[in-house]
Write a protein that holds these residues in place. Structure first.
Motif, PDB file in Angstrom:
ATOM      1  N   ASP A  46       0.834  -1.213   0.000  1.00 43.49           N
ATOM      2  CA  ASP A  46       0.000   0.000   0.000  1.00 43.49           C
ATOM      3  C   ASP A  46       0.864   1.257   0.000  1.00 43.49           C
ATOM      4  OD1 ASP A  46      -2.259  -1.578  -0.010  1.00 43.49           O
ATOM      5  OD2 ASP A  46      -2.737  -1.230   2.111  1.00 43.49           O
ATOM      6  N   ALA A  47       1.941   1.253   0.782  1.00 41.53           N
ATOM      7  CA  ALA A  47       2.841   2.405   0.835  1.00 41.53           C
ATOM      8  C   ALA A  47       3.506   2.617  -0.527  1.00 41.53           C
ATOM      9  CB  ALA A  47       3.892   2.212   1.918  1.00 41.53           C
ATOM     10  N   LEU A  48       3.949   1.554  -1.159  1.00 40.87           N
ATOM     11  CA  LEU A  48       4.564   1.651  -2.484  1.00 40.87           C
ATOM     12  C   LEU A  48       3.557   2.180  -3.503  1.00 40.87           C
ATOM     13  CD1 LEU A  48       7.035   1.170  -4.269  1.00 40.87           C
ATOM     14  CD2 LEU A  48       6.293  -1.207  -4.510  1.00 40.87           C
ATOM     15  N   SER A  49       2.326   1.744  -3.415  1.00 38.44           N
ATOM     16  CA  SER A  49       1.282   2.242  -4.318  1.00 38.44           C
ATOM     17  C   SER A  49       1.015   3.726  -4.104  1.00 38.44           C
ATOM     18  CB  SER A  49      -0.014   1.447  -4.122  1.00 38.44           C
ATOM     19  OG  SER A  49       0.168   0.108  -4.512  1.00 38.44           O
ATOM     20  N   LEU A  50       1.007   4.172  -2.856  1.00 42.16           N
ATOM     21  CA  LEU A  50       0.818   5.594  -2.552  1.00 42.16           C
ATOM     22  C   LEU A  50       1.977   6.417  -3.110  1.00 42.16           C
ATOM     23  CD1 LEU A  50      -0.557   7.996  -1.175  1.00 42.16           C
ATOM     24  CD2 LEU A  50       0.665   7.364   0.921  1.00 42.16           C
ATOM     25  N   ILE A  51       3.198   5.933  -2.893  1.00 41.20           N
ATOM     26  CA  ILE A  51       4.364   6.629  -3.436  1.00 41.20           C
ATOM     27  C   ILE A  51       4.263   6.717  -4.951  1.00 41.20           C
ATOM     28  CG2 ILE A  51       6.864   6.462  -3.779  1.00 41.20           C
ATOM     29  CD1 ILE A  51       6.955   5.198  -0.920  1.00 41.20           C
TER      30      ILE A  51
END
Length: 73
Positions: A46-51
């Motif tokens: 999820d963090a990678l997708s947000l970035i």
């Protein structure tokens, strides 16, 4: 409440490099090759997708297919 995109403050060349890097990481994650071949867990994914979303927004606003090597910024 929306947080400011931290990548919008970067120069176009830096955004272009980040876009390449994050795209590559997403591809590696899709193939389960990050984190020693086990893939990321849901929070890191999820963090990678947000970035990726934030970098894409910055890329569209400040780079958008221009040649950053010839940019004055």
């Amino acid at each position: 409440m929306t947080d400011k995109n931290p990548f919008l403050d970067l120069e176009p060349a830096a955004i272009d490099v980040l876009e390449d890097m994050v795209s590559e990481w997403l591809d590696l994650e899709r193939h389960g090759q990050l984190n020693g071949g086990f893939g990321y867990g849901p929070k890191k994914t999820d963090a990678l997708s947000l970035i990726y979303t934030q970098v894409q927004e910055a890329w569209k606003r400040k780079v958008a297919y221009t040649d950053v090597e010839e940019s004055n910024e």
